[in-house]
Design an enzyme around this catalytic site. Sequence first.
Site, mmCIF file in Angstrom:
data_model
loop_
_atom_site.group_PDB
_atom_site.id
_atom_site.type_symbol
_atom_site.label_atom_id
_atom_site.label_comp_id
_atom_site.label_asym_id
_atom_site.label_seq_id
_atom_site.Cartn_x
_atom_site.Cartn_y
_atom_site.Cartn_z
ATOM 1 N N GLY A 18 0.685 -1.145 -0.092
ATOM 2 C CA GLY A 18 0.102 0.032 0.144
ATOM 3 C C GLY A 18 0.873 1.227 0.147
ATOM 4 C CB VAL A 21 -3.018 3.980 0.312
ATOM 5 C CG1 VAL A 21 -3.968 4.452 1.406
ATOM 6 C CG2 VAL A 21 -3.569 3.092 -0.806
ATOM 7 C CB CYS A 393 -17.147 3.826 -20.433
ATOM 8 S SG CYS A 393 -16.101 4.128 -21.807
ATOM 9 C CG LEU A 394 -18.590 -2.346 -22.224
ATOM 10 C CD1 LEU A 394 -18.560 -2.182 -23.813
ATOM 11 C CD2 LEU A 394 -18.068 -3.437 -21.732
ATOM 12 C CG HIS A 521 -14.419 6.207 -17.323
ATOM 13 N ND1 HIS A 521 -14.575 4.823 -17.107
ATOM 14 C CD2 HIS A 521 -14.017 6.325 -18.582
ATOM 15 C CE1 HIS A 521 -14.170 4.100 -17.904
ATOM 16 N NE2 HIS A 521 -14.169 4.926 -18.860
ATOM 17 C CD GLU A 523 -15.086 5.465 -13.311
ATOM 18 O OE1 GLU A 523 -16.039 6.040 -13.688
ATOM 19 O OE2 GLU A 523 -14.741 4.618 -14.148
#
Length: 545
Positions: A18, A21, A393-394, A521, A523
């Site tokens: 990580g 992060v 998207c898709l 996107h 996100e």
Amino acid sequence: MKKTRYIFVTGGVASSLGKGVSIASIGALLEARGFKVTIQKLDPYINVDPGTMSPFQHGEVYVTEDGAETDLDLGYYERYTGAQLSRANSVTTGQIYFSVIERERRGDYLGRTVQVIPHITNEIKNRILLLTKNKNNIDFVLVEIGGTVGDIESVPFLEAIRQFRLDCGVENTLFIHLTLVPTITVAGEVKTKPTQHSVKELLKQGIQPDILVCRASKKLDEDLKKKISLFCNIPSHRVISAPDIEDTIYEIPLIYHEESLDNEIIKYFNMQEISPVFENMKNPLLEKWERIVDVFKKPEKSVKIAVVGKYMSLNDAYRSLFEALSHGGFPSKIKVELVKVNSEELNAQNIKEIFKEIDGVLIPGGFGERGIEGKLEAVKYARENKLPFFGICLGLHCAVIEFARNVLNYKDANTTEIDPDTKYPVISLMEEQSDITDKGGTMRLGAFPCQFKKGSLLEQIYGKSSVNERHRHRYEFTNKFRNDFIKHGLVLSGLSPDGNLVETIELDKKLHPFFVAVQYHPEFKSKPLDPHPMFIEFIEKSLIK
Ligand code: GLN
């Protein structure tokens, strides 16, 4: 002109500790103290970027505002901090060699032998310096060295940062090493030896770490810290413990703060006068992180969201998406439970059972034919049963194909990505893509504007009439079918400013409470401290479905 300090983070003992992060959390803590940061990743692999790698190899490909396809760690950097990242923040061995070889061919090194030291290492150092070129407001540049110390591929990067300290001074550079302190379960013993070896490995490259961050299942006690300190030649107050977290990775900035990591960094750089060191600093930004952690520890409600894709066994393949979904629950303290549905296993027979307790359905981006029919079943189920539906998207392509097949009765409607000979190519290759043969970095990439139809759900959700969102695709809604869809109640609610590209679709509010799909996107732009409005709306609508 502000003085910039450089923090380099290396990883040891094992991968997947990580590091991304961790460095993002350090960025968040420095921002909480009022500093401006940027974060860069140096990736040792030879691909120019991860854009051509499979999610199984690499996880999600994160797209920056300026259209670079990058490592998913850049997603953490943007989510945890206010840094606006660009192409320059993501560097790979492939890019470094590419530029050096290009220069060699041009004749820039005429007469000389081109070598790893100094040519490759100089190029690496230049890429680090480039981040602050023409910017004089950055206090800290944080640099993550990908891979694990001891890997052959990392050596030129370690050599470059060793030289970097020589060029910029010890007082302006800090080396943090993230390691693993494992517990041997049968003996119940915590082992420091792997960390000692990892530090020795770094020393071989001429780097003595200044701070150690030790991943372990539990907090390290003072005795262990002293032992590590002695063997690794680092004062024990600079041995930071990073225990496993229970609920959420958004707790990490708070844990690091508790361990005084931010104070240690400030003291190292002698910046106490600019940013005083407190034992129990109460900080408004840190309080915001605390409130987020609270949503995970004491949620008031919960929703079950089905995410239907083909890489469901692989969390990192949809990293930004999973994070954004959880952000959507923050304002109303809703815990978002993800039900990961493998689209290859979903069909008309089992969908009712699998979706029995589902409150909302999301179809993420993806490529290729595998699992498409399962995704179409999911759209159909959500549309007919008025379950909140969110396509990305898709996912938009699937929503359009499903609507064409089942509402317009275009029986074999498809995207030309899957069936180039379909009678109803409702999704097809974008015109600008038709002459492209190279696969790397050639999709429609990065932020583009989208304008919403007046009165549309999307306009209402964002609270504005146009937005910039990030894209990564080659295929698009086929314009010659627009009227067929509109006549049957599908709203083409968002278009590119020239009106040529359909960017968002939705079902009329009278037909469905929340049926929305976007070509972009969203996100990539959601942050825990600033959740994306589309995810907030989707989660809240799912709660009351
Ligand atoms: N495969 C589709 C395209 O290339 C969708 C891409 C995606 O979902 N990111 O257009």
